[in-house]
Write a protein that holds these residues in place. Structure first.
Motif, PDB file in Angstrom:
ATOM      1  N   PRO A 253      44.629  28.988  27.081  1.00 14.43           N
ATOM      2  CA  PRO A 253      45.269  28.968  26.111  1.00 14.43           C
ATOM      3  C   PRO A 253      45.754  30.772  26.218  1.00 14.43           C
ATOM      4  O   PRO A 253      45.495  31.349  26.550  1.00 14.43           O
ATOM      5  CB  PRO A 253      44.325  29.494  24.439  1.00 14.43           C
ATOM      6  CG  PRO A 253      43.423  29.218  24.775  1.00 14.43           C
ATOM      7  CD  PRO A 253      43.067  29.348  26.020  1.00 14.43           C
TER       8      PRO A 253
ATOM      9  N   GLY B  18      41.161  25.155  31.491  1.00 18.26           N
ATOM     10  CA  GLY B  18      41.987  26.074  30.363  1.00 18.26           C
ATOM     11  C   GLY B  18      42.046  27.461  30.129  1.00 18.26           C
ATOM     12  O   GLY B  18      40.546  28.257  29.712  1.00 18.26           O
TER      13      GLY B  18
ATOM     14  N   GLU C 114      49.065  24.714  26.617  1.00 19.56           N
ATOM     15  CA  GLU C 114      48.037  25.354  27.739  1.00 19.56           C
ATOM     16  C   GLU C 114      48.444  25.506  29.472  1.00 19.56           C
ATOM     17  O   GLU C 114      48.546  24.754  29.430  1.00 19.56           O
ATOM     18  CB  GLU C 114      46.750  24.820  27.048  1.00 19.56           C
ATOM     19  CG  GLU C 114      45.419  26.079  27.326  1.00 19.56           C
ATOM     20  CD  GLU C 114      44.028  25.407  26.492  1.00 19.56           C
ATOM     21  OE1 GLU C 114      42.676  25.514  27.365  1.00 19.56           O
ATOM     22  OE2 GLU C 114      44.393  24.171  25.883  1.00 19.56           O
TER      23      GLU C 114
ATOM     24  N   GLN D 185      47.171  20.805  25.208  1.00 23.70           N
ATOM     25  CA  GLN D 185      46.448  21.485  25.576  1.00 23.70           C
ATOM     26  C   GLN D 185      46.042  20.442  25.457  1.00 23.70           C
ATOM     27  O   GLN D 185      43.852  19.985  25.684  1.00 23.70           O
ATOM     28  CB  GLN D 185      45.925  22.307  24.495  1.00 23.70           C
ATOM     29  CG  GLN D 185      46.463  21.544  22.643  1.00 23.70           C
ATOM     30  CD  GLN D 185      46.559  22.356  21.497  1.00 23.70           C
ATOM     31  OE1 GLN D 185      45.689  23.174  21.562  1.00 23.70           O
ATOM     32  NE2 GLN D 185      46.325  22.114  20.438  1.00 23.70           N
TER      33      GLN D 185
END
Length: 284
Positions: free
Chosen positions: A235, A233, A145, A221
């Motif tokens: 993705p 974060g 991530e 992640q």
């Protein structure tokens, strides 16, 4: 004549008394003998119980269990270490968290350890090829991530955004699992970039962003989740092409083989798996 009969009666009475005494003594002797056999039987059972207890005590996990584990496992394994010690009073779990490649090299060089948990099969193979570990099993998986400084001021929304001019990006070194995964993801997204630094493990790469010495980094992640509030974060779909399997194995020359087996069993148990998935890892 009368006197003779009286004498005979007394003699018979005395004989009867003697017989009764002898019978009583015989009965006492029999009881005593029977009691001795019972005591011997009890002693034998006690000895068996003692042996069983000693056998059970010898199989009880004790002492220090030394675990070499990938840096990304730090939070989850620390939790599991506490649970292990609670389940086995008197034991102590000592961790060495670092880049998997460095840990593998240490084990091959003879560093004493009981368990190795790596962030990729490649680094585990370094150890198994030398005969220093048993057969490994994959216990979890992990994927990348993008970690950005809080608030994501550079508006990074994709892997391609990491190549924008002036952006300071940090990556893991190519030889460590998170670095190898980053290279796969960048290739999948056809992204070329020059990082400001290569770090020796994923926690070091994450720290650069936490300290705002870098604008972004490619980490797992699980690391983004453990640093909640310190980084944001992002993705990205290319991460699916670079998922890492995490293998674990007991080491061939483990100083505490019973402890090693017990720790691996905990990691692979439903309770252990819940701790790991709660930390953001994917089920194997």
């Amino acid at each position: 004549m009368v006197k003779s009969r009286a004498v005979r009666r007394r003699a018979l009475g005395l004989a009867g008394c003697c017989t009764a005494v002898l019978l009583a003594l015989s009965g006492c002797s029999s009881d005593s003998s029977s009691g001795s056999a019972g005591a011997g039987s009890t002693g034998s059972a006690s000895s068996g119980a003692s042996t069983s207890s000693a056998s059970s005590a010898s199989s009880t996990v004790s002492g220090t269990v030394t675990v070499f584990a990938a840096a990304s496992l730090k939070e989850a394994f620390t939790t599991l270490g506490g649970r292990f010690e609670a389940a086995h009073p008197g034991t102590k779990v000592v961790f060495n968290f670092a880049g998997s490649d460095a840990l593998a090299a240490s084990i091959v060089a003879g560093a004493p350890a009981d368990v190795f948990a790596a962030a990729s099969p490649t680094t585990m193979k370094t150890v198994t090829d030398q005969g220093d570990a048993g057969t490994p099993t994959t216990f979890v998986r992990n994927q990348l991530e993008i970690a950005t400084v809080p608030g994501n001021p550079h508006h990074i929304a994709s892997l391609q955004d990491l190549a924008q001019p002036g952006l300071k990006v940090v990556l893991c070194a190519k030889e460590v699992p998170c670095g190898a995964a980053a290279q796969k993801a960048l290739a999948a997204g056809n992204v070329q970039l020059t990082p400001v630094s290569y770090e020796q493990d994923v926690k070091a790469a994450l720290t650069k962003v936490e300290l705002q010495e870098a604008d972004a980094s490619l980490v797992y992640q699980t690391d983004v989740k453990s640093a909640a509030g310190k980084v944001d974060g992002v993705p990205f779909p290319e991460a699916a092409s670079a998922i890492n399997d995490y293998p674990i194995a007991t080491l061939t020359h483990a100083p505490n083989s019973a402890g090693a087996q017990a720790f691996v069993a905990l990691v692979e148990s439903p309770d252990g798996q819940k701790v790991l998935t709660d930390a953001g890892f994917l089920s194997a």
